[in-house]
Motif scaffolding. Structure first.
Motif, short mmCIF file in Angstrom:
data_model
loop_
_atom_site.label_atom_id
_atom_site.label_comp_id
_atom_site.label_asym_id
_atom_site.label_seq_id
_atom_site.Cartn_x
_atom_site.Cartn_y
_atom_site.Cartn_z
N PRO A 116 1.00 -1.29 -0.19
CA PRO A 116 0.30 0.10 -0.25
C PRO A 116 1.24 1.48 0.07
O PRO A 116 0.08 2.40 0.16
CB PRO A 116 -0.84 -0.28 1.49
CG PRO A 116 0.89 -1.43 2.33
CD PRO A 116 0.66 -1.59 1.51
N VAL A 117 2.51 1.53 0.06
CA VAL A 117 2.82 2.39 0.40
C VAL A 117 4.03 2.39 -1.06
O VAL A 117 5.13 1.27 -1.30
CB VAL A 117 4.02 2.34 1.05
CG1 VAL A 117 4.82 3.96 1.54
CG2 VAL A 117 2.50 2.53 2.79
N LEU A 118 4.00 3.47 -2.22
CA LEU A 118 4.88 2.78 -3.17
C LEU A 118 6.10 4.10 -3.32
O LEU A 118 7.23 3.82 -3.67
CB LEU A 118 4.21 3.39 -4.18
CG LEU A 118 2.94 2.64 -5.19
CD1 LEU A 118 2.09 2.81 -6.39
CD2 LEU A 118 3.21 1.34 -4.71
N CYS A 119 5.80 4.82 -1.81
CA CYS A 119 7.79 5.97 -1.55
C CYS A 119 8.56 4.90 -2.28
O CYS A 119 8.34 4.19 -1.55
CB CYS A 119 6.88 6.70 -0.70
SG CYS A 119 8.14 7.62 -0.29
N PRO A 120 9.71 5.25 -2.66
CA PRO A 120 9.86 6.69 -3.06
C PRO A 120 9.14 6.84 -4.87
O PRO A 120 9.70 7.86 -5.51
CB PRO A 120 11.17 6.40 -3.09
CG PRO A 120 11.48 5.38 -3.55
CD PRO A 120 10.77 4.96 -2.30
N ASN A 121 8.56 5.51 -4.98
CA ASN A 121 8.13 5.13 -6.43
C ASN A 121 6.46 6.39 -6.26
O ASN A 121 6.11 6.43 -5.87
CB ASN A 121 8.36 3.82 -6.84
CG ASN A 121 9.97 3.30 -7.00
OD1 ASN A 121 10.84 4.37 -7.20
ND2 ASN A 121 9.29 2.45 -5.97
N LEU A 122 6.07 5.90 -7.79
CA LEU A 122 4.47 6.24 -8.35
C LEU A 122 4.46 5.73 -9.05
O LEU A 122 5.03 4.99 -10.21
CB LEU A 122 3.63 7.51 -7.91
CG LEU A 122 4.76 8.46 -8.82
CD1 LEU A 122 3.77 9.82 -9.40
CD2 LEU A 122 6.15 8.71 -8.80
#
Length: 428
Positions: free
Chosen positions: A353-359
């Protein structure tokens, strides 16, 4: 907002139980995340009755039978299929009343409250679920969820347009195409590209591939509008021609990365969804029903993204999209054939559920939302996801309330979202 459920029924499959057809899922269905997707369409009154909508839906399902089917072997990562006919399947239809005027909740923006306007996705028993939400003024919000492995956004858009035309009693001149022979492997199959870690992972997954838990920071959805004039200003900075999608993807990659406050030497990626129908040779018909979307991933260090020009970043996006051509698509088809005896897991299913540092950026700009017209003179006043819970996911959608231009739904942690809103329209 209190949503009162009036009825919940299942529309059965149109084929008799004695007639069963199995349609195998393709590699393009299996590379898609194993989830239900949700979308809302909102209409100002007057709107057609639920009975008229249901009758049109039953006619549409005869043309789109897989939506009323059921997944067989869904736990088998080798060769699951959609079974049409037989026992099971059907479409869930829920009817609700809401003691508010639709104007009271406009403009609609993604929010956890809007999850009430469609059936739950995490416990879905049907591939297609539809909820008719009636407001006291006669306004209507139709909440739809569908299993992503049965159809992508392009296919579902065709279904919505056809359904709306049938409710209005119009002639249907474009029919869904289910022909999978266009997607058969070469003889002999061969892999010209690396698909491990990009499209699929082997099963069982190594511990390093498992999704990380969601941080305590609350994810919120920010909606920013980019007018035709603003988009023209960005295009004016381009030394070469780029699509609206490419320049907005570049602009948003820059602003989101800056809002996150990442170290300049951090590597950041942006997953871009690409429709492969027109990129295969010969091209797959636009009416092909199923999935034909692949992801391509431009990469750069934070310094390159935040300090480079929009033109430089747009070129990264453009070049990555250009890599998805006939050669890559054929290689993926052959990869699926070569590994037919193994269990594979879509990379999309292990992102977490967390993509950081990506998007990740998905475009709804090509969906014909303006053609989803159920008649009775009710005007479309909302077209949106109900809620985006994945940090770092961006959805571009057309603005349907007369402004023109593009709306971007951006899911970020609260502290990053506040800064993003401040800089979302800066041109540097």
């Amino acid at each position: 907002m209190e949503v009162h459920v009036v009825s919940s029924t299942v529309i059965p499959q149109s084929l008799p139980p004695t007639e069963t057809t199995k349609i195998p899922l393709t590699v393009f269905d299996m590379v898609i995340p194993n989830i239900h997707m949700a979308v809302l369409y909102a209409f100002m009154p007057p709107t057609p009755t639920n009975t008229a909508l249901k009758h049109g839906l039953m006619k549409a399902l005869k043309l789109f039978p897989t939506l009323a089917g059921h997944l067989s072997g869904n736990n088998d990562r080798r060769r699951p299929s959609v079974s049409v006919g037989g026992n099971g399947g059907g479409v869930l239809m829920v009817e609700t009343n809401i003691a508010l005027e639709l104007l009271d909740i406009l403009p609609l923006e993604p929010s956890p409250k809007l999850l009430q306007l469609h059936p739950q996705t995490d416990i879905a028993q049907h591939l297609l679920q539809i909820q008719f939400n009636r407001f006291s003024c006669g306004g209507l919000v139709i909440g739809i969820t569908n299993h992503h492995r049965v159809a992508d956004g392009k296919s579902m858009s065709s279904f919505f347009v056809t359904w709306a035309k049938l409710v209005r009693g119009l002639h249907i001149d474009k029919f869904p195409v289910y022909d999978r022979t266009m997607l058969i492997p070469r003889d002999p199959p061969r892999c010209d590209h690396d698909h491990w870690g990009i499209d699929f992972q082997p099963f069982p997954l190594p511990p390093s591939s498992l999704p990380s838990p969601l941080k305590s920071n609350k994810v919120c959805n920010v909606v920013v509008h980019y007018s035709v004039d603003f988009i023209s200003k960005i295009k004016a900075q381009m030394p070469r021609k780029h699509s609206t999608f490419e320049i907005l993807a570049a602009h948003l990659w820059k602003k989101v990365t800056r809002a996150r406050g990442l170290d300049l030497d951090t590597l950041t990626e942006m997953s871009v969804a690409v429709n492969g129908r027109s990129r295969l040779r010969p091209a797959v018909p636009s009416e092909y029903f199923g999935n034909m979307v692949l992801n391509t991933i431009p990469r750069a260090h934070v310094k390159e993204v935040t300090e480079g020009s929009v033109a430089d970043v747009a070129r990264l996006v453009h070049d990555a999209v250009g890599r998805i051509g006939d050669g890559y698509i054929r290689s993926l088809i052959d990869f699926w054939e070569i590994n037919s005896g193994d269990e594979l897991v879509s990379v999309a299913d292990v992102e977490g559920p967390v993509l950081c540092p990506n998007l990740e950026i998905d475009s709804w700009l090509g969906f014909p939302s303006h053609e989803v017209d159920f008649g009775a003179e009710g005007s479309l006043c909302g077209f949106l996801p109900s809620w985006v819970p994945v940090e770092g996911l961006v959805i571009l959608k057309p603005n349907v309330v007369g402004k023109g231009g593009v709306d971007a739904v951006v899911a970020l942690f609260e502290d990053h979202a506040r800064l993003f809103k401040q800089i979302s329209h800066s041109l540097d």
